[in-house]
Enzyme design. Structure first.
Site, PDB file in Angstrom:
ATOM      1  N   GLU A 112      -1.391   6.136  -8.912  1.00 15.15           N
ATOM      2  CA  GLU A 112      -2.378   7.087  -8.368  1.00 15.15           C
ATOM      3  C   GLU A 112      -2.263   8.442  -9.043  1.00 15.15           C
ATOM      4  O   GLU A 112      -1.170   8.962  -9.251  1.00 15.15           O
ATOM      5  CB  GLU A 112      -2.212   7.256  -6.848  1.00 15.15           C
ATOM      6  CG  GLU A 112      -3.211   8.263  -6.252  1.00 15.15           C
ATOM      7  CD  GLU A 112      -3.318   8.251  -4.731  1.00 15.15           C
ATOM      8  OE1 GLU A 112      -2.929   7.251  -4.099  1.00 15.15           O
ATOM      9  OE2 GLU A 112      -3.795   9.258  -4.175  1.00 15.15           O
ATOM     10  N   ILE A 117      -9.688  -0.307   2.984  1.00 13.31           N
ATOM     11  CA  ILE A 117     -10.241  -0.061   4.318  1.00 13.31           C
ATOM     12  C   ILE A 117      -9.200  -0.421   5.380  1.00 13.31           C
ATOM     13  O   ILE A 117      -8.764  -1.571   5.466  1.00 13.31           O
ATOM     14  CB  ILE A 117     -11.536  -0.885   4.514  1.00 13.31           C
ATOM     15  CG1 ILE A 117     -12.604  -0.365   3.538  1.00 13.31           C
ATOM     16  CG2 ILE A 117     -12.023  -0.806   5.962  1.00 13.31           C
ATOM     17  CD1 ILE A 117     -13.821  -1.232   3.383  1.00 13.31           C
ATOM     18  N   ASP A 118      -8.819   0.563   6.141  1.00 10.82           N
ATOM     19  CA  ASP A 118      -7.859   0.377   7.229  1.00 10.82           C
ATOM     20  C   ASP A 118      -8.447   0.908   8.539  1.00 10.82           C
ATOM     21  O   ASP A 118      -8.575   0.188   9.528  1.00 10.82           O
ATOM     22  CB  ASP A 118      -6.550   1.102   6.875  1.00 10.82           C
ATOM     23  CG  ASP A 118      -5.449   0.855   7.900  1.00 10.82           C
ATOM     24  OD1 ASP A 118      -5.716   0.194   8.925  1.00 10.82           O
ATOM     25  OD2 ASP A 118      -4.315   1.316   7.695  1.00 10.82           O
ATOM     26  N   ASP A 123       0.847  -1.192   0.000  1.00 12.02           N
ATOM     27  CA  ASP A 123       0.000   0.000   0.000  1.00 12.02           C
ATOM     28  C   ASP A 123       0.890   1.253   0.000  1.00 12.02           C
ATOM     29  O   ASP A 123       1.807   1.358   0.830  1.00 12.02           O
ATOM     30  CB  ASP A 123      -0.841  -0.057   1.284  1.00 12.02           C
ATOM     31  CG  ASP A 123      -2.007   0.900   1.278  1.00 12.02           C
ATOM     32  OD1 ASP A 123      -2.423   1.322   0.190  1.00 12.02           O
ATOM     33  OD2 ASP A 123      -2.513   1.195   2.386  1.00 12.02           O
TER      34      ASP A 123
HETATM   35  P1  13P Z   1      -9.032   4.499   5.506  1.00 10.49           P
HETATM   36  O1  13P Z   1      -8.190   5.346   6.404  1.00 10.49           O
HETATM   37  O2  13P Z   1     -10.287   5.198   5.120  1.00 10.49           O
HETATM   38  O3  13P Z   1      -9.320   3.151   6.080  1.00 10.49           O
HETATM   39  O4  13P Z   1      -8.199   4.271   4.144  1.00 10.49           O
HETATM   40  C1  13P Z   1      -7.285   3.228   4.033  1.00 10.49           C
HETATM   41  C2  13P Z   1      -6.462   3.317   2.780  1.00 10.49           C
HETATM   42  O5  13P Z   1      -6.768   4.005   1.838  1.00 10.49           O
HETATM   43  C3  13P Z   1      -5.249   2.498   2.750  1.00 10.49           C
HETATM   44  O6  13P Z   1      -4.525   2.720   1.579  1.00 10.49           O
HETATM   45  O1  G3H Z   2      -3.218   4.657   3.546  1.00 17.52           O
HETATM   46  C1  G3H Z   2      -2.783   4.572   4.681  1.00 17.52           C
HETATM   47  C2  G3H Z   2      -3.004   3.365   5.491  1.00 17.52           C
HETATM   48  O2  G3H Z   2      -4.096   3.553   6.336  1.00 17.52           O
HETATM   49  C3  G3H Z   2      -1.743   2.918   6.190  1.00 17.52           C
HETATM   50  O3  G3H Z   2      -1.536   3.494   7.408  1.00 17.52           O
HETATM   51  O4  G3H Z   2       0.956   3.852   7.354  1.00 17.52           O
HETATM   52  O5  G3H Z   2      -0.302   3.958   9.503  1.00 17.52           O
HETATM   53  O6  G3H Z   2       0.052   1.768   8.352  1.00 17.52           O
HETATM   54  P1  G3H Z   2      -0.116   3.272   8.205  1.00 17.52           P
HETATM   55 ZN    ZN Z   3      -4.591   4.732   0.861  1.00 16.73          ZN
END
Ligand code: 13P
Ligand code: G3H
Ligand code: ZN
Length: 330
Positions: free
Chosen positions: A145, A276-277, A93
């Protein structure tokens, strides 16, 4: 070099082709620990959904790259043991440079995001193209992106979002050779996707966010017919978890997410991956706070991580069935 194929993982090509055709989206759930991974696999097996296991740079160093590789391999075996061989991709990601993308490709990832969205257009094209050329040698798929989401992405944060410009998408896809494209149409990362000033309030005082820019999404779809589109920042920030966290001592004011109906609507279009995170973080935190507050003498992590894992699983299953529409598509 460890190929994702030897780990039993798949790239995203076929998943996306089916999702675009079928009018649903593949869940891309972030994880960095065992309980999250168990919940994701349990929910996706139960609902027979394909899934993208998503790892940020921060999560990768938190869990350790070597452990992660075997966790992903373990996830494939675990799904098999639970009785359903769902397609599982392991995705980087927000990869920020060529080196991390290469390192992940060389170590079992089946899909990579290279995020050059903060760079000037030509530099974004050059970086993305370089990653695509390397990744495609190993049949690893690449997400690029265009447009900027507000909020925090790993170490990169943007105060303001810039919608994707539909007039740029064809040129970008053609020049870079990406397999999918993340766009900005009003979502953002984290639990505060809009300021209270951007929202209205309902009778219960709950913040109601402005709608996503579906007009831009449809314009992009017209420019790139059938091409896989990705939505980041797509947590709904469920009010019940926000309230539970605050009830049990947390402070997370002004939390607001993307309403589920809008995500369902987006999933019916060319949007075929939804990230979704934050919702996972909220569900887990809510349950841990509840158990520890109600049982102050508890000090066995299984006693609070277990209920958190159960809640996570329920939430992911609900998303697959009722929001993304990926249930039954494995
Ligand atoms: P959220 O913070 O809305 O869960 O987005 C997660 C995300 O885009 C990870 O790349
Ligand atoms: O897009 C962002 C994600 O929610 C990742 O978050 O870098 O804190 O793991 P993080
Ligand atoms: Zn993201």
């Amino acid at each position: 070099m460890v190929s994702y194929k030897d780990l039993g993982l798949v790239n995203t090509r076929e998943m996306f082709a089916k999702a675009v055709k079928g009018g649903y989206a593949i869940p891309a759930y972030n994880f960095s620990n065992m309980e999250q991974l168990q919940a994701i696999i349990q929910a996706c097996v139960e609902t027979k959904s394909p899934v993208i296991l998503q790892v940020s740079k921060g999560a990768r160093s938190y869990a350790s790259p070597i452990l992660l590789r075997w966790m992903a391999r373990g996830a494939v075996e675990y799904a098999h043991e639970l009785g359903c061989d769902i397609p599982i991709a392991l995705h980087l990601d927000h990869g920020g440079d060529f080196e991390i993308a290469k390192d992940c490709i060389d170590n079992g990832f089946s899909s990579i995001m290279i995020d050059g969205s903060a760079l000037p257009y030509d530099e974004n094209v050059a970086l993305t193209k370089k990653v695509v050329e390397y990744a495609h040698k190993f049949d690893v798929t690449v997400e690029g992106e265009l447009g900027v989401l507000a909020g925090v992405e790993d170490e990169v944060s943007a105060e303001q979002s810039h919608y994707t410009k539909p007039e740029e998408v064809q040129d970008f896809v053609q020049k870079t050779g990406v397999d999918s494209l993340a766009i900005s149409i009003g979502t953002s990362h984290g639990r505060m996707k809009f300021t209270p000033e951007q929202c209205t309030r309902n009778a219960d005082g709950v913040l109601i966010p402005p709608p996503l820019a579906f007009d831009i999404l449809h314009e992009i779809e017209k420019k790139l017919p059938g091409f896989p589109i990705v939505l980041h920042g797509s947590s709904s920030v469920p009010i019940e978890y926000v309230r539970m966290i605050e009830q049990y001592g947390g402070k997370i004011p002004d939390s607001v997410g993307i309403p589920e109906e809008q995500l369902r609507e987006a999933a019916k279009s060319a949007v075929c991956k939804i990230n979704i995170d934050s919702d996972g973080r909220l569900a887990m935190t809510a349950l841990v706070r509840k158990v520890l507050t109600e049982h102050p003498d508890e000090f066995d992590p299984r006693k609070y991580l277990g209920p958190a894992r159960e809640e996570l699983k329920k939430m992911y299953a609900h998303k697959n069935k009722d929001v993304l529409g990926s249930a039954g598509k494995a």
